[in-house]
Design a protein around this motif. Structure first.
Motif, PDB file in Angstrom:
ATOM      1  N   ARG A  87       0.850  -1.202   0.000  1.00  0.00           N
ATOM      2  CA  ARG A  87       0.000   0.000   0.000  1.00  0.00           C
ATOM      3  C   ARG A  87       0.884   1.251   0.000  1.00  0.00           C
ATOM      4  O   ARG A  87       1.857   1.329   0.726  1.00  0.00           O
ATOM      5  N   HIS A  88       0.507   2.185  -0.852  1.00  0.00           N
ATOM      6  CA  HIS A  88       1.258   3.439  -0.957  1.00  0.00           C
ATOM      7  C   HIS A  88       0.322   4.545  -1.432  1.00  0.00           C
ATOM      8  O   HIS A  88      -0.756   4.277  -1.959  1.00  0.00           O
ATOM      9  N   GLU A  89       0.741   5.770  -1.212  1.00  0.00           N
ATOM     10  CA  GLU A  89      -0.081   6.919  -1.578  1.00  0.00           C
ATOM     11  C   GLU A  89       0.389   7.634  -2.844  1.00  0.00           C
ATOM     12  O   GLU A  89      -0.393   8.355  -3.470  1.00  0.00           O
ATOM     13  N   PHE A  90       1.650   7.459  -3.215  1.00  0.00           N
ATOM     14  CA  PHE A  90       2.205   8.174  -4.368  1.00  0.00           C
ATOM     15  C   PHE A  90       3.046   7.255  -5.231  1.00  0.00           C
ATOM     16  O   PHE A  90       3.677   6.334  -4.729  1.00  0.00           O
ATOM     17  N   GLU A  91       3.067   7.546  -6.543  1.00  0.00           N
ATOM     18  CA  GLU A  91       3.934   6.840  -7.475  1.00  0.00           C
ATOM     19  C   GLU A  91       4.586   7.886  -8.375  1.00  0.00           C
ATOM     20  O   GLU A  91       3.900   8.764  -8.910  1.00  0.00           O
ATOM     21  N   VAL A  92       5.885   7.801  -8.536  1.00  0.00           N
ATOM     22  CA  VAL A  92       6.598   8.738  -9.400  1.00  0.00           C
ATOM     23  C   VAL A  92       6.230   8.397 -10.843  1.00  0.00           C
ATOM     24  O   VAL A  92       6.472   7.286 -11.304  1.00  0.00           O
ATOM     25  N   PHE A  93       5.602   9.358 -11.543  1.00  0.00           N
ATOM     26  CA  PHE A  93       5.212   9.085 -12.928  1.00  0.00           C
ATOM     27  C   PHE A  93       6.058   9.844 -13.950  1.00  0.00           C
ATOM     28  O   PHE A  93       6.003   9.541 -15.140  1.00  0.00           O
ATOM     29  N   ALA A  94       6.843  10.788 -13.501  1.00  0.00           N
ATOM     30  CA  ALA A  94       7.743  11.502 -14.421  1.00  0.00           C
ATOM     31  C   ALA A  94       8.797  12.250 -13.614  1.00  0.00           C
ATOM     32  O   ALA A  94       8.584  12.568 -12.442  1.00  0.00           O
ATOM     33  N   ARG A  95       9.929  12.492 -14.258  1.00  0.00           N
ATOM     34  CA  ARG A  95      10.987  13.364 -13.710  1.00  0.00           C
ATOM     35  C   ARG A  95      11.511  14.178 -14.877  1.00  0.00           C
ATOM     36  O   ARG A  95      11.673  13.659 -15.980  1.00  0.00           O
ATOM     37  N   PHE A  96      11.769  15.440 -14.618  1.00  0.00           N
ATOM     38  CA  PHE A  96      12.313  16.286 -15.670  1.00  0.00           C
ATOM     39  C   PHE A  96      13.092  17.437 -15.041  1.00  0.00           C
ATOM     40  O   PHE A  96      12.785  17.863 -13.929  1.00  0.00           O
ATOM     41  N   PRO A  97      14.100  17.940 -15.753  1.00  0.00           N
ATOM     42  CA  PRO A  97      14.899  19.044 -15.214  1.00  0.00           C
ATOM     43  C   PRO A  97      14.192  20.384 -15.405  1.00  0.00           C
ATOM     44  O   PRO A  97      13.495  20.597 -16.394  1.00  0.00           O
ATOM     45  N   VAL A  98      14.396  21.277 -14.452  1.00  0.00           N
ATOM     46  CA  VAL A  98      13.954  22.663 -14.612  1.00  0.00           C
ATOM     47  C   VAL A  98      15.047  23.349 -15.425  1.00  0.00           C
ATOM     48  O   VAL A  98      16.222  23.270 -15.072  1.00  0.00           O
ATOM     49  N   PRO A  99      14.675  24.016 -16.523  1.00  0.00           N
ATOM     50  CA  PRO A  99      15.708  24.627 -17.364  1.00  0.00           C
ATOM     51  C   PRO A  99      16.370  25.838 -16.713  1.00  0.00           C
ATOM     52  O   PRO A  99      15.799  26.475 -15.839  1.00  0.00           O
ATOM     53  N   GLY A 100      17.579  26.120 -17.162  1.00  0.00           N
ATOM     54  CA  GLY A 100      18.299  27.304 -16.707  1.00  0.00           C
ATOM     55  C   GLY A 100      19.602  26.965 -16.029  1.00  0.00           C
ATOM     56  O   GLY A 100      19.810  25.844 -15.561  1.00  0.00           O
ATOM     57  N   ASP A 101      20.477  27.954 -16.000  1.00  0.00           N
ATOM     58  CA  ASP A 101      21.779  27.785 -15.363  1.00  0.00           C
ATOM     59  C   ASP A 101      21.784  28.233 -13.913  1.00  0.00           C
ATOM     60  O   ASP A 101      22.623  27.807 -13.133  1.00  0.00           O
ATOM     61  N   THR A 102      20.857  29.119 -13.551  1.00  0.00           N
ATOM     62  CA  THR A 102      20.745  29.591 -12.171  1.00  0.00           C
ATOM     63  C   THR A 102      19.347  29.282 -11.657  1.00  0.00           C
ATOM     64  O   THR A 102      18.398  29.149 -12.439  1.00  0.00           O
ATOM     65  N   PHE A 103      19.219  29.166 -10.344  1.00  0.00           N
ATOM     66  CA  PHE A 103      17.924  28.873  -9.744  1.00  0.00           C
ATOM     67  C   PHE A 103      16.944  29.978 -10.131  1.00  0.00           C
ATOM     68  O   PHE A 103      17.177  31.152  -9.855  1.00  0.00           O
ATOM     69  N   PRO A 104      15.807  29.608 -10.775  1.00  0.00           N
ATOM     70  CA  PRO A 104      14.890  30.629 -11.277  1.00  0.00           C
ATOM     71  C   PRO A 104      13.955  31.225 -10.225  1.00  0.00           C
ATOM     72  O   PRO A 104      13.242  32.180 -10.516  1.00  0.00           O
ATOM     73  N   GLY A 105      13.919  30.656  -9.036  1.00  0.00           N
ATOM     74  CA  GLY A 105      13.014  31.125  -7.992  1.00  0.00           C
ATOM     75  C   GLY A 105      11.871  30.146  -7.785  1.00  0.00           C
ATOM     76  O   GLY A 105      11.523  29.363  -8.679  1.00  0.00           O
ATOM     77  N   ASP A 106      11.280  30.176  -6.595  1.00  0.00           N
ATOM     78  CA  ASP A 106      10.231  29.229  -6.239  1.00  0.00           C
ATOM     79  C   ASP A 106       9.007  29.311  -7.149  1.00  0.00           C
ATOM     80  O   ASP A 106       8.451  28.283  -7.535  1.00  0.00           O
ATOM     81  N   ASN A 107       8.575  30.513  -7.501  1.00  0.00           N
ATOM     82  CA  ASN A 107       7.383  30.651  -8.345  1.00  0.00           C
ATOM     83  C   ASN A 107       7.597  30.032  -9.721  1.00  0.00           C
ATOM     84  O   ASN A 107       6.713  29.343 -10.239  1.00  0.00           O
ATOM     85  N   GLU A 108       8.763  30.259 -10.303  1.00  0.00           N
ATOM     86  CA  GLU A 108       9.062  29.708 -11.619  1.00  0.00           C
ATOM     87  C   GLU A 108       9.205  28.186 -11.565  1.00  0.00           C
ATOM     88  O   GLU A 108       8.773  27.476 -12.467  1.00  0.00           O
ATOM     89  N   VAL A 109       9.812  27.683 -10.495  1.00  0.00           N
ATOM     90  CA  VAL A 109       9.964  26.238 -10.339  1.00  0.00           C
ATOM     91  C   VAL A 109       8.587  25.586 -10.172  1.00  0.00           C
ATOM     92  O   VAL A 109       8.300  24.544 -10.777  1.00  0.00           O
ATOM     93  N   THR A 110       7.720  26.198  -9.379  1.00  0.00           N
ATOM     94  CA  THR A 110       6.363  25.675  -9.189  1.00  0.00           C
ATOM     95  C   THR A 110       5.592  25.690 -10.506  1.00  0.00           C
ATOM     96  O   THR A 110       4.906  24.721 -10.844  1.00  0.00           O
ATOM     97  N   ALA A 111       5.708  26.767 -11.267  1.00  0.00           N
ATOM     98  CA  ALA A 111       5.034  26.849 -12.565  1.00  0.00           C
ATOM     99  C   ALA A 111       5.540  25.763 -13.512  1.00  0.00           C
ATOM    100  O   ALA A 111       4.755  25.123 -14.226  1.00  0.00           O
ATOM    101  N   ALA A 112       6.849  25.529 -13.507  1.00  0.00           N
ATOM    102  CA  ALA A 112       7.424  24.472 -14.348  1.00  0.00           C
ATOM    103  C   ALA A 112       6.907  23.104 -13.934  1.00  0.00           C
ATOM    104  O   ALA A 112       6.596  22.261 -14.782  1.00  0.00           O
TER     105      ALA A 112
END
Length: 180
Positions: free
Chosen positions: A87-112
């Protein structure tokens, strides 16, 4: 922030997922403080029942995770991984990189994360998100994990992990190809 949804969902489960998994991990951005307090109470899970503790950066598509309300240190960067036959509550269905060379900020990461997980949902479940009975949450990189990825040369600290969940509760087995 707009969610890629066209019909109402059970927000309590998404909030619990975001607050419990995302909010308790420094390797993941905290979106829980932007959401209302969950109305569902979750009983604590004994540490012995959590499963294998796995680094967020070491998750793979198809990994299954337990939801926990207590037991993880707020500075932890790990999650309880279990065999999908349990029994489990979550399954990883995808992984992908956030684009960019520098951290874009929490709002941009959440939108991505919202956009990316929403667009990859159908590939795993085999039905469009807008008509599915399933929902998703995600684990996102933080500025700290981004810097650590630069220091180690590993891109894993810049990746979003998309988590599939059933608002009806825990499941046994994979939801890959569930078409529901």
């Amino acid at each position: 922030m707009t969610r890629p949804r066209t019909r109402p969902r059970n927000p309590a489960l998404l909030i619990v997922a975001a607050c419990v998994l995302t909010g308790s991990l420094t390797g993941c951005s905290v979106i829980g403080d932007m959401l209302p307090t969950p109305v569902r109470s979750v009983a604590p899970v004994p540490a012995s029942a959590l499963g294998e503790v796995t680094a967020v950066a070491d998750l793979f598509v198809g990994d299954c995770l337990r939801e926990v309300s207590e037991g993880l240190d707020v500075n932890a960067r790990t999650v309880p991984r279990v065999p999908c036959g349990e029994r489990h509550e979550f399954e990883v269905f995808a992984r992908f990189p956030v684009p960019g060379d520098t951290f874009p900020g929490d709002n941009e990461v959440t939108a991505a994360a919202e956009s990316g997980c929403g667009s990859l949902f159908e590939d795993f479940v085999l039905v469009e998100y807008t008509v599915s009975s399933l929902d998703f949450a995600y684990l996102t990189p933080t500025e700290r994990s981004w810097v650590e990825a630069d220091e180690t040369g590993s891109p894993d600290g810049r990746e979003v992990s998309c988590l599939l969940t059933d608002p009806a509760g825990a499941v046994t087995g994979t939801l890959a190809g569930a078409a529901r």
